[in-house]
Design a protein around this motif. Sequence first.
Motif, PDB file in Angstrom:
ATOM      1  N   ILE A 146       0.654  -1.125  -0.126  1.00 17.62           N
ATOM      2  CA  ILE A 146      -0.097  -0.115  -0.153  1.00 17.62           C
ATOM      3  C   ILE A 146       0.837   1.342  -0.061  1.00 17.62           C
ATOM      4  CG2 ILE A 146      -1.792   1.304   1.275  1.00 17.62           C
ATOM      5  CD1 ILE A 146      -2.741  -1.123   2.388  1.00 17.62           C
ATOM      6  N   VAL A 147       0.596   2.211  -0.891  1.00 15.70           N
ATOM      7  CA  VAL A 147       1.311   3.552  -0.831  1.00 15.70           C
ATOM      8  C   VAL A 147       0.728   4.240   0.380  1.00 15.70           C
ATOM      9  CG1 VAL A 147       1.630   5.607  -2.293  1.00 15.70           C
ATOM     10  CG2 VAL A 147       1.168   3.565  -3.175  1.00 15.70           C
ATOM     11  N   SER A 148       1.761   4.822   1.149  1.00 12.84           N
ATOM     12  CA  SER A 148       1.263   5.344   2.419  1.00 12.84           C
ATOM     13  C   SER A 148       1.083   7.004   2.070  1.00 12.84           C
ATOM     14  CB  SER A 148       2.874   5.468   3.373  1.00 12.84           C
ATOM     15  OG  SER A 148       3.979   6.125   2.790  1.00 12.84           O
ATOM     16  N   GLY A 150      -0.230  11.327   6.961  1.00 12.08           N
ATOM     17  CA  GLY A 150      -1.462  11.741   7.861  1.00 12.08           C
ATOM     18  C   GLY A 150      -2.571  10.667   7.986  1.00 12.08           C
ATOM     19  N   ALA A 151      -2.198   9.544   7.374  1.00  5.31           N
ATOM     20  CA  ALA A 151      -3.125   8.507   7.193  1.00  5.31           C
ATOM     21  C   ALA A 151      -2.575   7.138   7.686  1.00  5.31           C
ATOM     22  CB  ALA A 151      -3.601   7.980   5.951  1.00  5.31           C
ATOM     23  N   LYS A 152      -3.794   6.415   8.778  1.00  8.18           N
ATOM     24  CA  LYS A 152      -3.491   5.262   8.962  1.00  8.18           C
ATOM     25  C   LYS A 152      -3.152   4.302   8.363  1.00  8.18           C
ATOM     26  CE  LYS A 152      -5.751   6.860  13.299  1.00  8.18           C
ATOM     27  NZ  LYS A 152      -6.824   6.475  14.272  1.00  8.18           N
ATOM     28  N   VAL A 153      -2.390   3.281   8.709  1.00  8.69           N
ATOM     29  CA  VAL A 153      -2.425   1.874   7.772  1.00  8.69           C
ATOM     30  C   VAL A 153      -3.894   1.241   7.758  1.00  8.69           C
ATOM     31  CG1 VAL A 153      -1.354  -0.150   7.507  1.00  8.69           C
ATOM     32  CG2 VAL A 153       0.323   1.691   8.204  1.00  8.69           C
ATOM     33  N   GLY A 154      -4.525   0.986   6.702  1.00 12.22           N
ATOM     34  CA  GLY A 154      -5.600   0.223   6.677  1.00 12.22           C
ATOM     35  C   GLY A 154      -6.841   1.079   7.027  1.00 12.22           C
ATOM     36  N   ASP A 155      -6.792   2.542   6.960  1.00  7.46           N
ATOM     37  CA  ASP A 155      -7.566   3.454   6.970  1.00  7.46           C
ATOM     38  C   ASP A 155      -8.211   3.816   5.567  1.00  7.46           C
ATOM     39  OD1 ASP A 155      -9.313   5.187   7.936  1.00  7.46           O
ATOM     40  OD2 ASP A 155      -8.109   7.018   8.247  1.00  7.46           O
ATOM     41  N   VAL A 156      -9.273   3.450   5.237  1.00  5.89           N
ATOM     42  CA  VAL A 156      -9.850   3.594   3.766  1.00  5.89           C
ATOM     43  C   VAL A 156     -10.675   4.891   3.539  1.00  5.89           C
ATOM     44  CG1 VAL A 156     -11.333   2.584   2.246  1.00  5.89           C
ATOM     45  CG2 VAL A 156      -9.956   1.040   3.588  1.00  5.89           C
ATOM     46  N   THR A 157     -11.196   5.314   4.961  1.00  8.17           N
ATOM     47  CA  THR A 157     -11.999   6.601   4.625  1.00  8.17           C
ATOM     48  C   THR A 157     -11.174   7.684   4.946  1.00  8.17           C
ATOM     49  OG1 THR A 157     -12.505   6.463   7.042  1.00  8.17           O
ATOM     50  CG2 THR A 157     -14.128   5.087   5.480  1.00  8.17           C
ATOM     51  N   SER A 158      -9.944   7.765   5.001  1.00 10.10           N
ATOM     52  CA  SER A 158      -9.153   9.051   5.277  1.00 10.10           C
ATOM     53  C   SER A 158      -9.421  10.060   3.996  1.00 10.10           C
ATOM     54  CB  SER A 158      -7.902   8.963   5.486  1.00 10.10           C
ATOM     55  OG  SER A 158      -7.305   8.222   4.493  1.00 10.10           O
TER      56      SER A 158
END
Length: 152
Positions: free
Chosen positions: A112-114, A117-125
């Motif tokens: 996954i491309v980081s 400000g987004a958490k890993v596995g957070d789809v709704t960011s």
Amino acid sequence: MFEKIKKYHKHPFVSQLRDMRSLGLIVFGVIALMVTWSGIKAVQANYALQKQISTLQQQTSIQTLQNNNLKLQNQYLNTPQFLELSARRNFGLAAPGEKELIVPKSVALAHIVSVPGAKVGDVTSDVIVPRPAYQENFQAWINFFLHRPTSQ
């Protein structure tokens, strides 16, 4: 004091009130005002009732639309396509002849491309993508006219 009363008694306005024609006109005017007042009250009551009828009709039409939507949703839930999709999602089942690939979570998350400000596995960011200046200016004007807070 007695003289004052006699003076008012001889006044032309008082003598005009003692005339039967004037008294009849005054009584007629009072009755006409009372009839008009009661008519206005009836019209006002009818208007209030009509508003209630209108709101209840709107509520019933909304309820029938919601019922129709629920009927359509129930029909969709009974279709074989939905049953197949729910079996794939919930139970991991596949159609005959298909191969199911199970990828471990650690391997899937490694590719996954980081996003900052987004958490890993957070789809709704919400990802903020830089826009051209003209788009930002247009959006600022829209926010201004619609009284929205600025996002800065």
